[in-house]
Design a protein around this motif. Structure first.
Motif, PDB file in Angstrom:
ATOM      1  N   LEU A 167       1.005  -0.936  -0.259  1.00 56.47           N
ATOM      2  CA  LEU A 167       0.024  -0.148  -0.197  1.00 56.47           C
ATOM      3  C   LEU A 167       0.383   1.548   0.142  1.00 56.47           C
ATOM      4  CD1 LEU A 167      -2.865  -0.856   2.729  1.00 56.47           C
ATOM      5  CD2 LEU A 167      -2.544  -1.071   0.343  1.00 56.47           C
ATOM      6  N   GLY A 168       2.430   1.214   0.112  1.00 54.00           N
ATOM      7  CA  GLY A 168       3.422   2.159   0.284  1.00 54.00           C
ATOM      8  C   GLY A 168       3.968   2.346   1.017  1.00 54.00           C
ATOM      9  N   TYR A 169       2.959   1.609   2.783  1.00 56.27           N
ATOM     10  CA  TYR A 169       4.043   1.755   3.667  1.00 56.27           C
ATOM     11  C   TYR A 169       5.174   1.119   3.952  1.00 56.27           C
ATOM     12  CZ  TYR A 169      -0.432   3.831   4.619  1.00 56.27           C
ATOM     13  OH  TYR A 169      -1.850   4.698   4.101  1.00 56.27           O
ATOM     14  N   VAL A 170       6.233   2.005   4.678  1.00 58.09           N
ATOM     15  CA  VAL A 170       7.623   1.966   5.441  1.00 58.09           C
ATOM     16  C   VAL A 170       6.988   0.989   6.771  1.00 58.09           C
ATOM     17  CG1 VAL A 170       9.696   1.552   6.107  1.00 58.09           C
ATOM     18  CG2 VAL A 170       9.191   3.286   4.235  1.00 58.09           C
ATOM     19  N   VAL A 171       7.127  -0.195   6.622  1.00 56.76           N
ATOM     20  CA  VAL A 171       6.313  -1.086   8.155  1.00 56.76           C
ATOM     21  C   VAL A 171       7.499  -2.025   8.459  1.00 56.76           C
ATOM     22  CG1 VAL A 171       4.813  -3.099   8.392  1.00 56.76           C
ATOM     23  CG2 VAL A 171       4.560  -1.997   6.029  1.00 56.76           C
ATOM     24  N   LEU A 172       7.897  -1.233   9.696  1.00 49.26           N
ATOM     25  CA  LEU A 172       8.876  -1.426  10.928  1.00 49.26           C
ATOM     26  C   LEU A 172       8.128  -3.013  11.853  1.00 49.26           C
ATOM     27  CD1 LEU A 172      10.512   0.113   9.770  1.00 49.26           C
ATOM     28  CD2 LEU A 172      11.462   1.087  12.095  1.00 49.26           C
ATOM     29  N   VAL A 173       8.948  -4.458  11.945  1.00 48.55           N
ATOM     30  CA  VAL A 173       8.166  -5.187  12.788  1.00 48.55           C
ATOM     31  C   VAL A 173       8.804  -5.680  13.819  1.00 48.55           C
ATOM     32  CG1 VAL A 173       7.127  -7.790  12.605  1.00 48.55           C
ATOM     33  CG2 VAL A 173       6.500  -5.897  10.895  1.00 48.55           C
ATOM     34  N   PRO A 174       9.143  -5.288  14.936  1.00 51.56           N
ATOM     35  CA  PRO A 174       9.809  -5.711  15.606  1.00 51.56           C
ATOM     36  C   PRO A 174       9.313  -6.708  16.414  1.00 51.56           C
ATOM     37  CG  PRO A 174       8.112  -4.038  17.049  1.00 51.56           C
ATOM     38  CD  PRO A 174       7.888  -4.388  15.657  1.00 51.56           C
ATOM     39  N   GLU A 175      10.210  -7.274  16.504  1.00 53.91           N
ATOM     40  CA  GLU A 175      10.609  -9.042  17.307  1.00 53.91           C
ATOM     41  C   GLU A 175      10.327  -9.198  18.851  1.00 53.91           C
ATOM     42  OE1 GLU A 175      13.140 -11.931  16.319  1.00 53.91           O
ATOM     43  OE2 GLU A 175      12.783 -11.658  14.298  1.00 53.91           O
ATOM     44  N   ILE A 176       9.072  -8.816  19.342  1.00 57.76           N
ATOM     45  CA  ILE A 176       8.744  -8.458  20.926  1.00 57.76           C
ATOM     46  C   ILE A 176       9.211  -9.259  21.674  1.00 57.76           C
ATOM     47  CG2 ILE A 176       6.548  -7.462  22.597  1.00 57.76           C
ATOM     48  CD1 ILE A 176       7.527  -5.603  20.625  1.00 57.76           C
ATOM     49  N   TYR A 177       9.647 -10.674  21.738  1.00 56.97           N
ATOM     50  CA  TYR A 177       9.908 -11.689  22.713  1.00 56.97           C
ATOM     51  C   TYR A 177      11.513 -12.090  22.964  1.00 56.97           C
ATOM     52  CZ  TYR A 177       5.182 -13.870  22.680  1.00 56.97           C
ATOM     53  OH  TYR A 177       3.368 -13.505  22.613  1.00 56.97           O
ATOM     54  N   TRP A 178      12.564 -10.649  21.970  1.00 54.33           N
ATOM     55  CA  TRP A 178      13.530 -10.869  22.328  1.00 54.33           C
ATOM     56  C   TRP A 178      14.224 -10.582  23.513  1.00 54.33           C
ATOM     57  CZ3 TRP A 178      17.264  -6.445  23.207  1.00 54.33           C
ATOM     58  CH2 TRP A 178      16.915  -5.827  23.576  1.00 54.33           C
ATOM     59  N   ARG A 179      14.020 -10.742  24.291  1.00 50.26           N
ATOM     60  CA  ARG A 179      14.186 -10.769  25.670  1.00 50.26           C
ATOM     61  C   ARG A 179      14.059 -11.953  26.498  1.00 50.26           C
ATOM     62  NH1 ARG A 179      15.559  -5.152  28.070  1.00 50.26           N
ATOM     63  NH2 ARG A 179      14.659  -3.737  26.603  1.00 50.26           N
ATOM     64  N   LEU A 180      13.317 -12.343  26.055  1.00 50.68           N
ATOM     65  CA  LEU A 180      13.030 -14.263  26.285  1.00 50.68           C
ATOM     66  C   LEU A 180      14.370 -15.117  26.692  1.00 50.68           C
ATOM     67  CD1 LEU A 180      10.040 -14.486  26.237  1.00 50.68           C
ATOM     68  CD2 LEU A 180      10.541 -13.263  27.950  1.00 50.68           C
ATOM     69  N   ASP A 181      14.675 -15.456  26.899  1.00 51.45           N
ATOM     70  CA  ASP A 181      15.502 -16.805  26.989  1.00 51.45           C
ATOM     71  C   ASP A 181      15.205 -18.190  25.785  1.00 51.45           C
ATOM     72  OD1 ASP A 181      17.534 -16.009  28.390  1.00 51.45           O
ATOM     73  OD2 ASP A 181      16.102 -15.968  30.295  1.00 51.45           O
ATOM     74  N   ASP A 182      13.517 -18.538  25.864  1.00 48.78           N
ATOM     75  CA  ASP A 182      13.583 -19.427  24.877  1.00 48.78           C
ATOM     76  C   ASP A 182      11.897 -18.992  24.297  1.00 48.78           C
ATOM     77  OD1 ASP A 182      12.953 -21.689  23.200  1.00 48.78           O
ATOM     78  OD2 ASP A 182      12.925 -23.071  25.001  1.00 48.78           O
ATOM     79  N   ALA A 183      12.072 -18.636  22.776  1.00 48.59           N
ATOM     80  CA  ALA A 183      11.172 -17.353  22.344  1.00 48.59           C
ATOM     81  C   ALA A 183      10.282 -18.395  21.466  1.00 48.59           C
ATOM     82  CB  ALA A 183      11.192 -16.730  22.276  1.00 48.59           C
ATOM     83  N   GLU A 184      11.416 -19.680  21.990  1.00 49.66           N
ATOM     84  CA  GLU A 184      10.644 -20.300  20.221  1.00 49.66           C
ATOM     85  C   GLU A 184       9.538 -21.196  20.618  1.00 49.66           C
ATOM     86  OE1 GLU A 184      11.582 -21.114  17.394  1.00 49.66           O
ATOM     87  OE2 GLU A 184      13.411 -18.825  18.287  1.00 49.66           O
ATOM     88  N   ILE A 185       8.502 -21.114  19.503  1.00 51.58           N
ATOM     89  CA  ILE A 185       6.955 -21.798  19.625  1.00 51.58           C
ATOM     90  C   ILE A 185       7.166 -23.724  18.504  1.00 51.58           C
ATOM     91  CG2 ILE A 185       4.577 -21.979  18.934  1.00 51.58           C
ATOM     92  CD1 ILE A 185       4.497 -19.612  20.125  1.00 51.58           C
ATOM     93  N   ASP A 186       7.145 -24.624  19.666  1.00 51.54           N
ATOM     94  CA  ASP A 186       7.443 -26.008  18.442  1.00 51.54           C
ATOM     95  C   ASP A 186       5.840 -25.881  17.981  1.00 51.54           C
ATOM     96  OD1 ASP A 186       7.938 -27.963  17.235  1.00 51.54           O
ATOM     97  OD2 ASP A 186       8.333 -29.317  19.436  1.00 51.54           O
ATOM     98  N   ASP A 187       5.649 -25.284  16.776  1.00 47.72           N
ATOM     99  CA  ASP A 187       4.058 -25.860  16.356  1.00 47.72           C
ATOM    100  C   ASP A 187       3.759 -27.348  15.548  1.00 47.72           C
ATOM    101  OD1 ASP A 187       6.118 -26.012  13.853  1.00 47.72           O
ATOM    102  OD2 ASP A 187       4.697 -24.234  13.012  1.00 47.72           O
TER     103      ASP A 187
END
Length: 233
Positions: free
Chosen positions: A52-72
């Protein structure tokens, strides 16, 4: 296409992604994730906004957690995600969101205003960030934390768009109406969708409501075109 970026905070660099529009520049949007993290769905919506014409920033909000992986591959994906969300310190998370807005304002590709946008957990985070720093627009899809943040409603002065389903087991109709009453003012659009449950925009069959998703996206595109227009469109 996206690229990895580092977002400065007082505690170091928060990783994130940046999605650029075809023109290379445009107004900025900081997109906050659902509880599942920066998933393919969130990346797809970031790409849609870039289109649509926007510059989009997507921060990884879980970055402070030791284990932020989800086993899907496990059956408890939702429980894993809830555990990650509940491990966050909310005030620190809001501060990280504010840093992401500052990074967007400093980004050489951003030409124009900067807004915040979020889904579910991210919708509530976007609301709190909009109450805590200057933003040009707020778009919140079924912000799950908003019922506990209504004392901040008067501090959210940016033009805002809220989406809620009316068959949401997590945010009941009474709760949605309480939110409507608290946030309604000039410059606020409040859209509801019959038959749609929580996370209705998520394409996972467990959540998706195709009609509501399409209608909400049309409303979002219209709102952004009015309140955070892209030059030449």
């Amino acid at each position: 296409m996206s690229e990895r970026i580092d977002i400065p905070t007082d505690d170091g660099s928060m990783p994130g992604l940046r999605f650029l529009p075809g023109a290379g520049t445009g107004p900025g949007l900081v997109l906050f994730q659902e509880i599942f993290g920066v998933t393919d769905y969130i990346k797809a919506r970031a790409s849609d906004l870039a289109d649509l014409g926007y510059v989009v920033l997507v921060p990884e909000i879980y970055w402070r957690l030791d284990d932020a992986e989800i086993d899907d591959t496990r059956d408890d994906v939702l429980q894993q995600a809830m555990g990650l969300m509940n491990s966050l310190d909310w005030l620190t998370t809001v501060a990280d969101g504010i840093c992401a807005v500052a990074a967007a304002r400093d980004d050489e590709h951003v030409d124009g205003g900067v807004g915040v946008f979020g889904f579910c957990f991210g919708g509530g985070l976007a609301f709190n960030v909009a109450a805590s720093t200057d933003v040009d627009v707020l778009v919140s899809y079924y912000g799950s934390a908003i019922p506990g943040l209504l004392d901040l409603a008067d501090k959210v002065t940016a033009p805002s768009l809220h989406h809620f389903g009316l068959a949401d087991d997590y945010l009941t109709t009474d709760t949605v109406e309480r939110i409507r009453a608290a946030v309604s003012r000039d410059g606020v659009r409040f859209e509801t969708y019959d038959g749609a449950g929580h996370a209705f925009d998520n394409p996972d069959p467990m959540f998706h409501h195709a009609e509501a998703s399409a209608a909400a996206w049309r409303n979002t595109v219209d709102f952004l075109a009015t309140e955070l227009p892209v030059a030449g469109r």
